[in-house]
Design a protein around this motif. Sequence first.
Motif, PDB file in Angstrom:
ATOM      1  N   VAL A 282      -4.456 -12.328   1.124  1.00  0.00           N
ATOM      2  CA  VAL A 282      -4.475 -11.237   0.148  1.00  0.00           C
ATOM      3  C   VAL A 282      -4.846  -9.935   0.848  1.00  0.00           C
ATOM      4  CG1 VAL A 282      -5.637 -10.338  -1.888  1.00  0.00           C
ATOM      5  CG2 VAL A 282      -5.041 -12.742  -1.781  1.00  0.00           C
ATOM      6  N   ARG A 283      -5.845 -10.030   1.713  1.00  0.00           N
ATOM      7  CA  ARG A 283      -6.338  -8.832   2.361  1.00  0.00           C
ATOM      8  C   ARG A 283      -5.238  -8.101   3.121  1.00  0.00           C
ATOM      9  NH1 ARG A 283     -10.587  -8.412   7.413  1.00  0.00           N
ATOM     10  NH2 ARG A 283     -10.684  -6.164   7.380  1.00  0.00           N
ATOM     11  N   TRP A 284      -4.433  -8.850   3.838  1.00  0.00           N
ATOM     12  CA  TRP A 284      -3.439  -8.199   4.682  1.00  0.00           C
ATOM     13  C   TRP A 284      -2.141  -7.915   3.956  1.00  0.00           C
ATOM     14  CZ3 TRP A 284      -5.134  -6.008   8.944  1.00  0.00           C
ATOM     15  CH2 TRP A 284      -6.311  -6.492   9.486  1.00  0.00           C
ATOM     16  N   SER A 285      -2.089  -8.125   2.647  1.00  0.00           N
ATOM     17  CA  SER A 285      -0.844  -7.772   1.960  1.00  0.00           C
ATOM     18  C   SER A 285      -1.019  -6.772   0.833  1.00  0.00           C
ATOM     19  CB  SER A 285      -0.116  -9.021   1.459  1.00  0.00           C
ATOM     20  OG  SER A 285      -0.973 -10.066   1.229  1.00  0.00           O
ATOM     21  N   PHE A 286      -2.249  -6.341   0.558  1.00  0.00           N
ATOM     22  CA  PHE A 286      -2.437  -5.381  -0.530  1.00  0.00           C
ATOM     23  C   PHE A 286      -2.963  -4.063   0.019  1.00  0.00           C
ATOM     24  CE2 PHE A 286      -2.048  -9.011  -3.180  1.00  0.00           C
ATOM     25  CZ  PHE A 286      -1.655  -8.523  -4.403  1.00  0.00           C
ATOM     26  N   VAL A 287      -2.713  -3.001  -0.763  1.00  0.00           N
ATOM     27  CA  VAL A 287      -3.393  -1.754  -0.449  1.00  0.00           C
ATOM     28  C   VAL A 287      -4.654  -1.689  -1.306  1.00  0.00           C
ATOM     29  CG1 VAL A 287      -1.323  -0.514   0.254  1.00  0.00           C
ATOM     30  CG2 VAL A 287      -2.047  -0.427  -2.115  1.00  0.00           C
TER      31      VAL A 287
ATOM     32  N   MET B 134      -3.538   4.454   2.264  1.00  0.00           N
ATOM     33  CA  MET B 134      -3.939   3.855   0.982  1.00  0.00           C
ATOM     34  C   MET B 134      -4.556   2.489   1.180  1.00  0.00           C
ATOM     35  SD  MET B 134      -1.194   4.821  -1.836  1.00  0.00           S
ATOM     36  CE  MET B 134       0.107   3.840  -1.124  1.00  0.00           C
ATOM     37  N   GLY B 135      -4.056   1.759   2.167  1.00  0.00           N
ATOM     38  CA  GLY B 135      -4.499   0.376   2.289  1.00  0.00           C
ATOM     39  C   GLY B 135      -5.463   0.137   3.413  1.00  0.00           C
ATOM     40  N   GLY B 136      -5.604   1.124   4.268  1.00  0.00           N
ATOM     41  CA  GLY B 136      -6.580   0.969   5.313  1.00  0.00           C
ATOM     42  C   GLY B 136      -6.050   0.247   6.529  1.00  0.00           C
ATOM     43  N   ALA B 137      -6.649   0.573   7.653  1.00  0.00           N
ATOM     44  CA  ALA B 137      -6.230  -0.045   8.907  1.00  0.00           C
ATOM     45  C   ALA B 137      -6.618  -1.515   8.940  1.00  0.00           C
ATOM     46  CB  ALA B 137      -6.871   0.684  10.071  1.00  0.00           C
ATOM     47  N   LEU B 138      -7.476  -1.936   8.015  1.00  0.00           N
ATOM     48  CA  LEU B 138      -7.902  -3.326   8.004  1.00  0.00           C
ATOM     49  C   LEU B 138      -7.441  -3.989   6.727  1.00  0.00           C
ATOM     50  CD1 LEU B 138     -11.475  -2.637   9.279  1.00  0.00           C
ATOM     51  CD2 LEU B 138      -9.562  -3.473  10.584  1.00  0.00           C
ATOM     52  N   GLY B 139      -6.197  -3.716   6.328  1.00  0.00           N
ATOM     53  CA  GLY B 139      -5.712  -4.315   5.098  1.00  0.00           C
ATOM     54  C   GLY B 139      -4.201  -4.304   5.059  1.00  0.00           C
ATOM     55  N   GLY B 140      -3.673  -4.392   3.849  1.00  0.00           N
ATOM     56  CA  GLY B 140      -2.233  -4.465   3.690  1.00  0.00           C
ATOM     57  C   GLY B 140      -1.518  -3.268   4.261  1.00  0.00           C
ATOM     58  N   GLY B 141      -2.182  -2.121   4.274  1.00  0.00           N
ATOM     59  CA  GLY B 141      -1.570  -0.929   4.828  1.00  0.00           C
ATOM     60  C   GLY B 141      -1.175  -1.110   6.272  1.00  0.00           C
ATOM     61  N   ALA B 142      -2.033  -1.769   7.018  1.00  0.00           N
ATOM     62  CA  ALA B 142      -1.742  -1.978   8.429  1.00  0.00           C
ATOM     63  C   ALA B 142      -0.514  -2.855   8.598  1.00  0.00           C
ATOM     64  CB  ALA B 142      -2.943  -2.614   9.111  1.00  0.00           C
ATOM     65  N   THR B 143      -0.305  -3.772   7.656  1.00  0.00           N
ATOM     66  CA  THR B 143       0.864  -4.638   7.736  1.00  0.00           C
ATOM     67  C   THR B 143       2.138  -3.815   7.586  1.00  0.00           C
ATOM     68  OG1 THR B 143      -0.498  -6.324   6.710  1.00  0.00           O
ATOM     69  CG2 THR B 143       1.840  -6.740   6.792  1.00  0.00           C
ATOM     70  N   VAL B 144       2.159  -2.953   6.567  1.00  0.00           N
ATOM     71  CA  VAL B 144       3.342  -2.103   6.372  1.00  0.00           C
ATOM     72  C   VAL B 144       3.516  -1.188   7.578  1.00  0.00           C
ATOM     73  CG1 VAL B 144       4.400  -0.406   4.876  1.00  0.00           C
ATOM     74  CG2 VAL B 144       2.987  -2.178   3.901  1.00  0.00           C
ATOM     75  N   GLU B 204      10.950  -2.450  -0.148  1.00  0.00           N
ATOM     76  CA  GLU B 204      10.937  -2.151  -1.578  1.00  0.00           C
ATOM     77  C   GLU B 204      10.469  -3.361  -2.364  1.00  0.00           C
ATOM     78  OE1 GLU B 204      14.778  -0.549  -2.432  1.00  0.00           O
ATOM     79  OE2 GLU B 204      14.157   1.471  -1.868  1.00  0.00           O
ATOM     80  N   ASP B 205      10.914  -4.550  -1.959  1.00  0.00           N
ATOM     81  CA  ASP B 205      10.435  -5.758  -2.632  1.00  0.00           C
ATOM     82  C   ASP B 205       8.927  -5.865  -2.507  1.00  0.00           C
ATOM     83  OD1 ASP B 205      12.856  -6.483  -3.426  1.00  0.00           O
ATOM     84  OD2 ASP B 205      13.169  -8.075  -1.953  1.00  0.00           O
ATOM     85  N   MET B 206       8.458  -5.575  -1.290  1.00  0.00           N
ATOM     86  CA  MET B 206       7.045  -5.771  -0.996  1.00  0.00           C
ATOM     87  C   MET B 206       6.188  -4.763  -1.765  1.00  0.00           C
ATOM     88  SD  MET B 206       5.495  -6.094   2.781  1.00  0.00           S
ATOM     89  CE  MET B 206       6.160  -4.546   3.348  1.00  0.00           C
ATOM     90  N   LEU B 207       6.649  -3.509  -1.813  1.00  0.00           N
ATOM     91  CA  LEU B 207       5.791  -2.458  -2.352  1.00  0.00           C
ATOM     92  C   LEU B 207       5.958  -2.271  -3.851  1.00  0.00           C
ATOM     93  CD1 LEU B 207       6.179   0.134   0.504  1.00  0.00           C
ATOM     94  CD2 LEU B 207       4.198  -1.262   0.014  1.00  0.00           C
ATOM     95  N   GLU B 208       7.202  -2.258  -4.316  1.00  0.00           N
ATOM     96  CA  GLU B 208       7.400  -1.850  -5.702  1.00  0.00           C
ATOM     97  C   GLU B 208       6.990  -2.917  -6.703  1.00  0.00           C
ATOM     98  OE1 GLU B 208      11.322  -0.200  -6.015  1.00  0.00           O
ATOM     99  OE2 GLU B 208      10.900   1.118  -4.330  1.00  0.00           O
TER     100      GLU B 208
END
Lengths: 325, 387
Positions: A282-287, B134-144, B204-208
């Motif tokens: 969850v952590r690595w897929s959400f903002v 928005m998601g931080g370097a230690l979260g989903g934002g870093a993945t995108v 788009e699938d991932m974010l929207e």
Amino acid sequence: MRDVIAAFILLNAVVLIVTYLTYVERKFAARMQSRIGPYRVGRPHGWLQPIADAIKLLIKEDIIPALADRPVYNLAPIVFLIPSLLIFATIPFAPGLGLADLNIGILFFLAVSSLEIVGLFMAGWGSNNKYALLSVMRAVNQIISYEVPFVLTALIPVVLAGSLQLSAIVEAQRGLWFVAYPVIGQLAFVAFIVATIASENRVPFDILEAESELVAGFRVEYSGMKFALIQLAEYTHMFGVSCLGTLLFLGGWLGPGSAHPGWGAVWFLLKALFIFLLVTWVRWSFVRIRVDQILGLSWKVLLPATLILLMATGFWVAWSSGHVA
Amino acid sequence: MPDLEARKVIELGYGGSERLVMNMGPQHPSAHGVFRMILTLEGETIAAMDSVIGYLHRCHEKLGETLTYAQYPSIASKTDYVAAMTSELAYVLAAENIGKIEVPKRAQHLRVLVAELQRIASHCLWLGTWCLDMGGALGGGATVFLYCFRERENVLDLFESLTGARLLYGFHQVGGTRYDLPEGWAQRCRDTMTVIDRRLDEYEDMLETNTAFQVRSQGVGVVSRELAQEVGIAGPLLRGSGVDFDIRRDDPYSSYGDFDFRIPVETAGDCYARYRVRMQEFRESSKIVRQVLDGLPEGPISSKPALKSVGQVRIPKGEGYARVEGPRGEVGCYLIADGGPKPYRMKWRGASFSNLAILPHIVPGHKVADVVAIMGSVDPVFGEVDR
């Protein structure tokens, strides 16, 4: 004397496991992000990386801000770490493999783990930094908001098992794990995971760390070993809560061959790892969501939902045991 | 016309509270470079915002007077280093306007090709860093962020094999382009576009469908149509606020008229609308790139001989302005030539600079967390703000 040795062994085992959880998380996140992750230190696959990190943090300079409140600033990492370690005192890893199987085990766990906020607040306040101050303001908001649904979800297995003792809760799941209970079990598990993520301050609820807004939040001024202690405390708490989830919903040490404490512990750790990875996923897929949205989610959605769920569980237990006609 | 002065400090009816003045930047993870925001907070809510720029000032316009028309395009790329091709193009177009220099059709099409590839690369960076904010370097934002860098890498590889450089190219020269497409490049470019189109669907699938992403971007940082025009923002910001304006279509340069593309416009004016505009621009850009590759005319790539010495290009006396649609909006270059090998004066109009002016109008009233979301959706590049 025996208890002291046992506590010493447990403490070191927990710290070692937690150290390697960081490695697991980094590798797991790397896979999600089409990277490799730590690879250089130690063959194969950089397995010595956590040790190297620990050594690096140990030998780093310890910087104390000039205007910090020194006693508070210096004590905070310790106050933050101790509750996280204390919660392991009551966790039974396998039958007979645990320090103290208190008859109010879960109450002890919940009470001690919520002490964490004190150390956190001390860290933020003592740093005398505006980012840290904002961060602990958020922390107090968030942790108090999520403590309530967290406790309520943790009470659902208690009602189902009819005991506050963690080993008794596990034994009550011998027939069917609580997560497999129709509807109630799954909903409670989901609510538990959400509350877990919030109480662990991880994305999407990591507003206290929030490195893109508050740089590093309450730990922005910490460096070296104090930073390492805070980091260790967070991961220890995370591991502790994963253990709690395992005990409450995934049948603890139960599994093939679990009559033997060794196998029981293996099953236990695997299940705890599963919850940890679920949270990591969850952590690595959400903002991150905003502070007002987090509070709204807690008070408007999670709290009523868990209350209703708890009541439904109570009615169901009363009905199935024949107290209600 | 909106009352701009009144928006600077809003009263929140938060009686008896102390206000906290907090510095965000110039050293800050979400400063997108070196930008200083002085925020006045009431609790978590921002009451007023002041911005300080100039930390990256390098006297670009003075530098332009000391370098020749042959040298400067390579330096022009350092204004907006995320979209280097755009500023190079603006500079050479301005020089060509003064000298009435013809540019061969092939060179014009090549310029369109690199400009659109650059837009894709730049938008990749925008999406990644915005999600990182928005998601931080230690979260989903870093993945995108890392996904976007994977795609950006493909485009940079194309640029590398075209010009030998990955970030600052020096591809344009007065009269045409400096390099032609290498063997097999067109096919690689097509393959890359296919990959990017597929990945865009994934994003788009991932974010929207992600609620956390929606609640952070929808209704945040709303720029009304009037405010957008009043402040003079450009590019995706302007089109996210419902103003249908794009220089590529409304004032075509470098034969943009030859290609068939759509200008995406959204009316909501919030961060999500700007996101939608840029996501659609991604697709339009890849469409244009394909069209260029399909119909690339044969012929010379420059009307001037290949560069041998720095003083080789001379522009007759005169003044000229050229504007191009960069990934961040209108990039303009104003030149005064005195007949020599160097311009007498030059002036940049940076898109990021004018886009940044919107921040004090929209930030007050939001939470601290929204500042970085808004900032990321404005997508400033500080090389272009400070020059």
